[in-house]
Scaffold this active site. Structure first.
Site, PDB file in Angstrom:
ATOM      1  N   ASP A  36      -4.352  -2.087   4.245  1.00  0.00           N
ATOM      2  CA  ASP A  36      -3.761  -0.672   4.207  1.00  0.00           C
ATOM      3  C   ASP A  36      -2.864  -0.687   5.601  1.00  0.00           C
ATOM      4  O   ASP A  36      -3.325  -0.688   6.665  1.00  0.00           O
ATOM      5  CB  ASP A  36      -4.779   0.513   4.328  1.00  0.00           C
ATOM      6  CG  ASP A  36      -4.269   1.801   3.799  1.00  0.00           C
ATOM      7  OD1 ASP A  36      -2.868   1.850   3.628  1.00  0.00           O
ATOM      8  OD2 ASP A  36      -4.970   2.554   3.928  1.00  0.00           O
ATOM      9  N   ASP A  37      -1.450  -0.853   5.431  1.00  0.00           N
ATOM     10  CA  ASP A  37      -0.625  -0.695   6.589  1.00  0.00           C
ATOM     11  C   ASP A  37      -0.741  -2.034   7.449  1.00  0.00           C
ATOM     12  O   ASP A  37      -0.787  -1.819   8.735  1.00  0.00           O
ATOM     13  CB  ASP A  37      -0.752   0.460   7.208  1.00  0.00           C
ATOM     14  CG  ASP A  37      -0.321   1.780   6.733  1.00  0.00           C
ATOM     15  OD1 ASP A  37       0.034   1.777   5.459  1.00  0.00           O
ATOM     16  OD2 ASP A  37      -0.610   2.731   7.466  1.00  0.00           O
ATOM     17  N   ARG A  79       1.142   0.753  -4.099  1.00  0.00           N
ATOM     18  CA  ARG A  79      -0.044   0.614  -4.774  1.00  0.00           C
ATOM     19  C   ARG A  79       0.143   0.604  -6.543  1.00  0.00           C
ATOM     20  O   ARG A  79      -0.166  -0.032  -7.251  1.00  0.00           O
ATOM     21  CB  ARG A  79      -1.217   1.405  -4.532  1.00  0.00           C
ATOM     22  CG  ARG A  79      -2.041   0.864  -3.292  1.00  0.00           C
ATOM     23  CD  ARG A  79      -2.567   2.151  -2.227  1.00  0.00           C
ATOM     24  NE  ARG A  79      -2.742   1.622  -0.962  1.00  0.00           N
ATOM     25  CZ  ARG A  79      -3.751   0.790  -0.497  1.00  0.00           C
ATOM     26  NH1 ARG A  79      -4.462   0.521  -1.071  1.00  0.00           N
ATOM     27  NH2 ARG A  79      -3.505   0.580   0.682  1.00  0.00           N
ATOM     28  N   LYS A 128      -9.803   2.091  -1.343  1.00  0.00           N
ATOM     29  CA  LYS A 128      -8.824   3.126  -1.473  1.00  0.00           C
ATOM     30  C   LYS A 128      -8.109   2.971  -2.818  1.00  0.00           C
ATOM     31  O   LYS A 128      -7.345   1.784  -3.035  1.00  0.00           O
ATOM     32  CB  LYS A 128      -7.872   3.070  -0.574  1.00  0.00           C
ATOM     33  CG  LYS A 128      -6.610   4.204  -0.345  1.00  0.00           C
ATOM     34  CD  LYS A 128      -6.107   3.938   1.221  1.00  0.00           C
ATOM     35  CE  LYS A 128      -4.910   4.977   0.998  1.00  0.00           C
ATOM     36  NZ  LYS A 128      -4.152   4.836   2.551  1.00  0.00           N
ATOM     37  N   HIS A 130      -5.826   5.816  -4.661  1.00  0.00           N
ATOM     38  CA  HIS A 130      -4.579   6.519  -4.344  1.00  0.00           C
ATOM     39  C   HIS A 130      -3.402   6.452  -5.134  1.00  0.00           C
ATOM     40  O   HIS A 130      -2.138   6.474  -5.121  1.00  0.00           O
ATOM     41  CB  HIS A 130      -4.069   5.791  -2.749  1.00  0.00           C
ATOM     42  CG  HIS A 130      -3.523   6.825  -2.086  1.00  0.00           C
ATOM     43  ND1 HIS A 130      -2.706   6.550  -0.902  1.00  0.00           N
ATOM     44  CD2 HIS A 130      -3.417   8.142  -2.127  1.00  0.00           C
ATOM     45  CE1 HIS A 130      -2.034   7.514  -0.297  1.00  0.00           C
ATOM     46  NE2 HIS A 130      -2.401   8.485  -0.975  1.00  0.00           N
ATOM     47  N   HIS A 187      -5.218   1.205   8.609  1.00  0.00           N
ATOM     48  CA  HIS A 187      -4.772   2.351   8.703  1.00  0.00           C
ATOM     49  C   HIS A 187      -5.072   3.222   9.795  1.00  0.00           C
ATOM     50  O   HIS A 187      -5.780   3.136  10.624  1.00  0.00           O
ATOM     51  CB  HIS A 187      -4.827   3.238   7.310  1.00  0.00           C
ATOM     52  CG  HIS A 187      -3.957   4.349   6.929  1.00  0.00           C
ATOM     53  ND1 HIS A 187      -3.859   5.524   7.509  1.00  0.00           N
ATOM     54  CD2 HIS A 187      -3.190   4.258   6.025  1.00  0.00           C
ATOM     55  CE1 HIS A 187      -2.823   6.254   6.981  1.00  0.00           C
ATOM     56  NE2 HIS A 187      -2.475   5.486   6.058  1.00  0.00           N
ATOM     57  N   ASP A 279       0.094  -3.180   1.699  1.00  0.00           N
ATOM     58  CA  ASP A 279       0.818  -2.104   0.713  1.00  0.00           C
ATOM     59  C   ASP A 279       2.358  -1.895   1.401  1.00  0.00           C
ATOM     60  O   ASP A 279       3.337  -1.801   0.805  1.00  0.00           O
ATOM     61  CB  ASP A 279       0.233  -0.934   0.757  1.00  0.00           C
ATOM     62  CG  ASP A 279      -0.343  -0.273   1.651  1.00  0.00           C
ATOM     63  OD1 ASP A 279      -0.191  -0.681   2.803  1.00  0.00           O
ATOM     64  OD2 ASP A 279      -0.708   0.878   1.791  1.00  0.00           O
ATOM     65  N   ASN A 280       2.346  -1.954   2.765  1.00  0.00           N
ATOM     66  CA  ASN A 280       3.743  -1.463   3.234  1.00  0.00           C
ATOM     67  C   ASN A 280       3.764  -1.940   4.845  1.00  0.00           C
ATOM     68  O   ASN A 280       2.737  -2.471   5.293  1.00  0.00           O
ATOM     69  CB  ASN A 280       4.058  -0.049   3.176  1.00  0.00           C
ATOM     70  CG  ASN A 280       2.888   0.959   3.489  1.00  0.00           C
ATOM     71  OD1 ASN A 280       2.364   1.680   2.605  1.00  0.00           O
ATOM     72  ND2 ASN A 280       2.348   0.838   4.635  1.00  0.00           N
ATOM     73  N   ARG A 288       6.634   1.548   8.603  1.00  0.00           N
ATOM     74  CA  ARG A 288       6.432   1.913   7.432  1.00  0.00           C
ATOM     75  C   ARG A 288       7.324   3.218   7.240  1.00  0.00           C
ATOM     76  O   ARG A 288       7.781   4.002   7.930  1.00  0.00           O
ATOM     77  CB  ARG A 288       4.881   2.778   7.336  1.00  0.00           C
ATOM     78  CG  ARG A 288       4.270   3.264   6.028  1.00  0.00           C
ATOM     79  CD  ARG A 288       3.104   3.800   6.349  1.00  0.00           C
ATOM     80  NE  ARG A 288       3.127   4.989   6.971  1.00  0.00           N
ATOM     81  CZ  ARG A 288       1.989   5.784   7.407  1.00  0.00           C
ATOM     82  NH1 ARG A 288       0.883   5.210   7.263  1.00  0.00           N
ATOM     83  NH2 ARG A 288       2.188   6.642   8.495  1.00  0.00           N
TER      84      ARG A 288
END
Ligand SMILES: *[C@@H]1O[C@H](CO)[C@@H](O)[C@H](O)[C@H]1NC(C)=O
Ligand SMILES: *[C@@H]1O[C@H](CO)[C@@H](O)[C@H](O)[C@H]1NC(C)=O
Ligand SMILES: *[C@@H]1O[C@H](CO)[C@@H](O)[C@H](O)[C@H]1NC(C)=O
Ligand SMILES: *[C@@H]1O[C@H](CO)[C@@H](O)[C@H](O)[C@H]1NC(C)=O
Ligand SMILES: *[C@@H]1O[C@H](CO)[C@@H](O)[C@H](O)[C@H]1NC(C)=O
Length: 507
Positions: A36-37, A79, A128, A130, A187, A279-280, A288
């Site tokens: 995540d991130d 996602r 996660k 989401h 994250h 993801d980003n 981000r």
């Protein structure tokens, strides 16, 4: 029978599909790990300041993609693209899924877990999720924030290891599985759980009030030790922020080690395709929510036990998170169905990455599309990155670029605001004014100008490049039924033959 086999072999020789080399009968599973991130805070991508032995071990069994990109720099949208192969503007997940943001994919989308389930592949998600609605993203086994604490299923690596064990324990020998492990690390969490630190780097570290994650040995870093990427201000505040992020990366890395250990101990190591990405972009300025390199470039490791010839090698091919769904469908030999969303036919524009596990591929173009992040953050952008060039189209370029809540309260951004307001040096590579107000078209030569600081869009010498990229971007937008294809100077007239009708608004 003999004839059928004969033709199968012939077909294999001519098509040279990766699958044919090893035959059809082998059992095949997939483990998809999404951080995540996360960015390039690992030795795998030459950051020698951070210790990630488990990612390094995975990289020794993987092709390491140096040019992997997300098509959208926002969590739920990204996602949704990973799990559908469709850009956010096509699958409907325009922004974040949770709370008041409430974005969801269209009911008719045929997602990866849906297609795999229909092919009798067992599906599981840990961590996660989401994305929604639930019917579009069905999993046979689900331990997510929807019915657990995201800290537990996304950051407690002991809990994650036990959940992976639960999933694999009831796995029948002959039924293939797809397991998606979506870590919540690394994250930020200072906005929601400040007691655990800006990256939840204290959660479970055994100190008073933090609880303990038995399998985690926290790694600590000093602000002097971190590597500050060009797009982050080199300030004490940002360095302390990065040091906290690195500690959380150590939990992610050890968690990946545990997940892979469970896979190995359950006997699935030699028939499971393992994909690792994020993801980003990282949650720092220019990262981000941006479609610049710093907001879209992703780590990407693809480890196939059946394709060992390139293990440990790097690939320069341009690949996208939109390629994950086609890759997994290819691995399981499942065709993508022909269907429409509304009246629009749906086709995947990504590709299977399996050929890149056999030999280097000449792929050199990726596309991106962003509409929102939080519900208030409407700032549609479309982009194409081809060879050295990145073109970004900022449709609402007269608006200030929007800022999200957890990034706003981050120590790095607070310090940047404070320095800007106080007229002190920011140690950043651009000004806040430049960050907020962007040109409609941004064209960068990322080889000559890796920080994407010199916009070449109005340079006559780059006119042909600009035109060619604009045309390719527009073609991709039409191919993916982008409702924004005509903006900002025209309106899409979708009835009969879809066309752009001019607004005469001076743009
Ligand atoms: C790491 O650095 C070496 C030496 O400069 C370079 O050859 C290699 O491509 C880099 N690897 C990655 C993944 O960036
Ligand atoms: C979450 O849902 C799964 C089934 O989907 C269930 O087995 C599990 O016990 C639930 N967990 C919690 C904490 O409710
Ligand atoms: C993490 O999960 C394990 C196993 O469920 C539990 O024993 C431990 O207390 C959890 N740690 C925290 C910090 O919640
Ligand atoms: C996987 O393959 C390796 C090398 O071929 C072998 O050493 C190992 O025992 C295999 N593992 C399993 C679980 O079959
Ligand atoms: C902002 O800067 C001033 C000095 O100009 C300092 O006193 C203050 O603590 C800073 N605030 C934050 C939040 O960094």
């Amino acid at each position: 029978m003999a004839f059928a086999n004969f033709f199968l072999v012939l077909g294999c020789v001519f098509i040279l599909s990766s699958r044919c080399i090893f035959g059809q009968s082998k059992r095949r599973n997939v483990l998809l790990i999404i951080a995540d991130d996360a960015g390039f805070e690992t030795e795998v991508y030459n950051n020698s300041a951070v210790r990630t032995p488990h990612l390094r071990a995975l990289a020794r069994r993987s092709v390491i993609f140096r040019n992997a990109f997300t098509s959208v720099s926002s969590c739920s949208p990204s996602r949704s693209t990973i799990l559908t192969g469709l850009p956010q503007h096509q699958n409907g997940m325009y922004g974040l899924h949770q709370d008041i943001h409430h974005f969801s994919s269209f009911d008719g989308v045929r997602s990866l877990p849906l297609l795999l389930g229909q092919a009798n592949i067992r599906t599981g998600i840990i961590g996660k999720k989401h994305v929604g609605p639930g019917e579009v993203y069905p999993f046979d086994f689900a331990r997510t924030e929807e019915n657990s604490s995201v800290l537990q299923v996304g950051r407690n690596i002991t809990r994650i290891r036990l959940l992976v064990r639960d999933f694999l324990r009831v796995q029948e020998a002959q039924r293939p599985f797809f397991l998606y492990v979506a870590f919540h690390d690394p994250h930020r969490c200072g906005h929601s759980q400040p007691q655990y630190g800006p990256f939840c780097e204290k959660f479970g570290n055994g100190e008073a009030g933090m609880g303990r994650i038995p399998d985690w040995t926290p790694q600590h870093y000093t602000p002097e030790q971190v590597k500050v990427p060009y797009f982050i201000p080199d300030t004490p505040a940002a360095r302390a922020d990065l040091a906290a992020q690195y500690t959380t990366i150590s939990r992610l890395d050890q968690g990946i080690g545990l997940v892979l250990q469970e896979l190995r101990e359950a006997g699935f190591e030699n028939d499971t395709l393992v994909i690792y990405s994020s993801d980003n972009g990282i949650p720092f300025p220019n990262g981000r929510t941006n479609l610049y390199w710093s907001g879209t470039a992703e780590p990407m490791l693809v480890s196939s036990p059946e394709h060992r010839q390139r293990w440990g090698q790097e690939s320069q091919a341009y690949v996208s998170l939109l390629d994950i769904t086609p890759t997994i469908l290819d691995w399981f030999n499942i065709p993508y169905p022909a269907y429409n969303l509304g009246k629009q036919p749906v086709q995947l524009t990504g590709r299977s990455l399996l050929p890149a596990l056999i030999s280097e591929q000449p792929w050199s173009t990726v596309f991106a599309s962003q509409s929102l992040h939080e519900v208030t953050m409407y700032y549609p952008m479309r982009a194409v990155h081809q060879g050295p060039y990145r073109l970004v189209h900022n449709l609402n370029y007269k608006m200030p670029f929007p800022i999200d809540q957890d990034f706003y309260v981050s120590p790095t951004f607070q310090d940047l605001l404070n320095r800007t307001q106080g007229g002190r040096p920011t140690a950043w590579f651009k000004t806040l004014q430049e960050y907020y107000y962007r040109d409609r078209w941004e064209l960068y030569d990322t080889r000559a100008d890796p920080t994407e600081s010199r916009n070449l869009a109005s340079d006559p010498a780059h006119g042909p490049v600009l035109e060619s990229l604009r045309a390719q971007l527009r073609k991709w937008q039409w191919a993916t039924s982008d409702p924004w294809v005509c903006g900002p100077d025209a309106v899409l007239e979708a009835k009969l033959t879809p066309q752009c009708r001019p607004l005469f608004n001076g743009l």
